[in-house]
Design a protein around this motif. Structure first.
Motif, PDB file in Angstrom:
ATOM      1  N   THR A   1       3.629   1.631   3.746  1.00 57.47           N
ATOM      2  CA  THR A   1       4.911   1.657   4.513  1.00 57.47           C
ATOM      3  C   THR A   1       5.271   3.013   5.084  1.00 57.47           C
ATOM      4  O   THR A   1       5.617   3.535   6.052  1.00 57.47           O
ATOM      5  N   LEU A   2       5.001   4.208   3.741  1.00 55.06           N
ATOM      6  CA  LEU A   2       5.150   5.538   4.215  1.00 55.06           C
ATOM      7  C   LEU A   2       4.364   5.882   5.382  1.00 55.06           C
ATOM      8  O   LEU A   2       4.956   6.715   6.057  1.00 55.06           O
ATOM      9  N   LYS A   3       3.246   5.548   5.374  1.00 53.76           N
ATOM     10  CA  LYS A   3       2.205   5.921   6.546  1.00 53.76           C
ATOM     11  C   LYS A   3       2.554   5.230   7.963  1.00 53.76           C
ATOM     12  O   LYS A   3       2.785   6.059   8.783  1.00 53.76           O
ATOM     13  N   ALA A   4       3.379   4.182   7.918  1.00 52.65           N
ATOM     14  CA  ALA A   4       3.774   3.529   8.980  1.00 52.65           C
ATOM     15  C   ALA A   4       5.071   4.190   9.252  1.00 52.65           C
ATOM     16  O   ALA A   4       5.309   4.392  10.603  1.00 52.65           O
ATOM     17  N   VAL A   5       6.157   4.449   8.551  1.00 53.41           N
ATOM     18  CA  VAL A   5       7.385   5.120   8.690  1.00 53.41           C
ATOM     19  C   VAL A   5       7.067   6.571   9.559  1.00 53.41           C
ATOM     20  O   VAL A   5       7.844   6.976  10.166  1.00 53.41           O
ATOM     21  N   ALA A   6       6.213   7.239   8.689  1.00 50.75           N
ATOM     22  CA  ALA A   6       5.707   8.580   9.187  1.00 50.75           C
ATOM     23  C   ALA A   6       5.081   8.627  10.650  1.00 50.75           C
ATOM     24  O   ALA A   6       5.781   9.554  11.392  1.00 50.75           O
ATOM     25  N   THR A   7       4.609   7.650  10.884  1.00 52.07           N
ATOM     26  CA  THR A   7       4.118   7.331  12.200  1.00 52.07           C
ATOM     27  C   THR A   7       5.338   7.255  13.345  1.00 52.07           C
ATOM     28  O   THR A   7       5.086   7.804  14.229  1.00 52.07           O
ATOM     29  N   ALA A   8       6.121   6.420  12.844  1.00 52.78           N
ATOM     30  CA  ALA A   8       7.282   6.091  13.802  1.00 52.78           C
ATOM     31  C   ALA A   8       8.030   7.203  13.800  1.00 52.78           C
ATOM     32  O   ALA A   8       8.527   7.409  14.849  1.00 52.78           O
ATOM     33  N   LEU A   9       8.187   8.072  12.892  1.00 48.41           N
ATOM     34  CA  LEU A   9       9.026   9.380  12.795  1.00 48.41           C
ATOM     35  C   LEU A   9       8.274  10.440  13.506  1.00 48.41           C
ATOM     36  O   LEU A   9       8.868  11.324  13.469  1.00 48.41           O
ATOM     37  N   GLU A  10       6.912  10.340  13.763  1.00 44.55           N
ATOM     38  CA  GLU A  10       6.212  11.182  14.289  1.00 44.55           C
ATOM     39  C   GLU A  10       6.131  12.609  13.372  1.00 44.55           C
ATOM     40  O   GLU A  10       5.929  13.721  13.750  1.00 44.55           O
ATOM     41  N   ILE A  11       5.957  12.225  12.018  1.00 42.25           N
ATOM     42  CA  ILE A  11       5.762  13.242  11.071  1.00 42.25           C
ATOM     43  C   ILE A  11       4.131  13.216  10.935  1.00 42.25           C
ATOM     44  O   ILE A  11       3.432  12.150  10.562  1.00 42.25           O
ATOM     45  N   ASP A  12       3.428  14.291  11.032  1.00 39.79           N
ATOM     46  CA  ASP A  12       2.217  14.647  10.874  1.00 39.79           C
ATOM     47  C   ASP A  12       1.869  14.653   9.194  1.00 39.79           C
ATOM     48  O   ASP A  12       2.118  15.856   8.686  1.00 39.79           O
ATOM     49  N   LEU A  13       1.288  13.620   8.745  1.00 41.70           N
ATOM     50  CA  LEU A  13       1.043  13.917   7.113  1.00 41.70           C
ATOM     51  C   LEU A  13      -0.486  14.302   7.003  1.00 41.70           C
ATOM     52  O   LEU A  13      -1.346  13.570   7.529  1.00 41.70           O
ATOM     53  N   LYS A  14      -0.923  15.418   6.802  1.00 45.62           N
ATOM     54  CA  LYS A  14      -1.983  15.864   6.862  1.00 45.62           C
ATOM     55  C   LYS A  14      -2.878  15.083   5.561  1.00 45.62           C
ATOM     56  O   LYS A  14      -4.141  14.957   5.460  1.00 45.62           O
ATOM     57  N   LYS A  15      -2.203  14.854   4.419  1.00 45.12           N
ATOM     58  CA  LYS A  15      -2.742  14.343   3.222  1.00 45.12           C
ATOM     59  C   LYS A  15      -1.633  13.927   2.622  1.00 45.12           C
ATOM     60  O   LYS A  15      -0.382  14.141   2.750  1.00 45.12           O
ATOM     61  N   GLY A  16      -2.031  12.826   1.744  1.00 47.65           N
ATOM     62  CA  GLY A  16      -0.917  11.994   0.878  1.00 47.65           C
ATOM     63  C   GLY A  16      -1.563  11.156  -0.278  1.00 47.65           C
ATOM     64  O   GLY A  16      -2.465  10.679  -0.360  1.00 47.65           O
ATOM     65  N   VAL A  17      -0.875  11.349  -1.404  1.00 51.09           N
ATOM     66  CA  VAL A  17      -1.246  10.476  -2.514  1.00 51.09           C
ATOM     67  C   VAL A  17       0.189   9.687  -3.196  1.00 51.09           C
ATOM     68  O   VAL A  17       1.022  10.394  -3.116  1.00 51.09           O
ATOM     69  N   VAL A  18      -0.214   8.589  -3.614  1.00 49.37           N
ATOM     70  CA  VAL A  18       1.024   7.890  -4.065  1.00 49.37           C
ATOM     71  C   VAL A  18       0.772   7.637  -5.382  1.00 49.37           C
ATOM     72  O   VAL A  18      -0.426   7.141  -5.805  1.00 49.37           O
ATOM     73  N   HIS A  19       1.797   7.765  -6.307  1.00 52.89           N
ATOM     74  CA  HIS A  19       1.634   7.398  -7.617  1.00 52.89           C
ATOM     75  C   HIS A  19       2.781   6.583  -8.216  1.00 52.89           C
ATOM     76  O   HIS A  19       3.779   6.587  -7.663  1.00 52.89           O
ATOM     77  N   ALA A  20       2.319   5.532  -9.046  1.00 49.50           N
ATOM     78  CA  ALA A  20       3.526   4.719  -9.713  1.00 49.50           C
ATOM     79  C   ALA A  20       3.034   5.039 -11.232  1.00 49.50           C
ATOM     80  O   ALA A  20       1.794   4.718 -11.559  1.00 49.50           O
ATOM     81  N   GLU A  21       4.180   4.804 -11.976  1.00 52.19           N
ATOM     82  CA  GLU A  21       3.982   4.897 -13.456  1.00 52.19           C
ATOM     83  C   GLU A  21       5.210   3.989 -14.014  1.00 52.19           C
ATOM     84  O   GLU A  21       6.160   3.902 -13.434  1.00 52.19           O
TER      85      GLU A  21
END
Length: 169
Positions: A82-102
């Protein structure tokens, strides 16, 4: 994928769902078979069989997957996509990303040791470490929309109608 390709891919689906709202309702399914030798359940993932068993805090060996871990993994997967799709839609260039859940569990509840201890997660924390040059305002929107459109996040956030049936036969 860029914003143009994402919009082109999703446009016919959005149009179909606007025209026929029932077309947007899809029943996802999961299936598992009880292991006849161990306290475990073989879950079909679509690509392989995942063997889920007891967490070591409830007497398990740790050799099998823990369903609590699998829930957090599903949250990470959904939130990441979802983050990647939204970033794409908002034209935000994510060079790198890590998702954490605890998440915090009190296994006294699961084992029936303390009636006041809840069964299930008491708290779940989701976080994203991203590398980007986007301004903070866009990043705030990115997080807000990721929370809003992540299916697993919203399912945990707004309790769905649940039912359970035991069929004998």
């Amino acid at each position: 994928m860029d914003v143009t390709a994402l919009r082109a891919m999703q446009a016919p689906l959005k149009d179909a769902y606007r025209t026929d709202p029932d077309a947007g309702i899809v029943t996802l399914k999961a299936k598992g078979e009880l292991d006849d030798q161990h306290i475990a359940c073989k879950v079909e993932t679509g690509r392989a069989i995942a063997l889920a068993g007891l967490h070591p805090a409830t007497g398990g060996s740790g050799a099998e997957l823990c369903s609590g871990d699998m829930l957090l993994e599903a949250l990470v997967a959904c939130a990441g996509v979802t983050l990647k799709a939204v970033a794409t839609a908002l034209e935000i260039d994510l060079k790198k990303g890590v998702v954490h859940a605890e998440g915090d569990l009190d296994f006294r509840g699961t084992l029936g040791v303390a009636k006041d201890a809840p069964v299930g997660f008491k708290a779940i924390r989701l976080s994203f470490d991203v590398e980007t040059d986007a301004p903070q305002e866009k990043l705030d929107t990115l997080l807000k929309l990721t929370e809003r459109y992540c299916v697993v996040f919203q399912t945990l956030n707004v309790k769905p109608e649940l039912s359970a049936v035991l069929k004998v036969g």
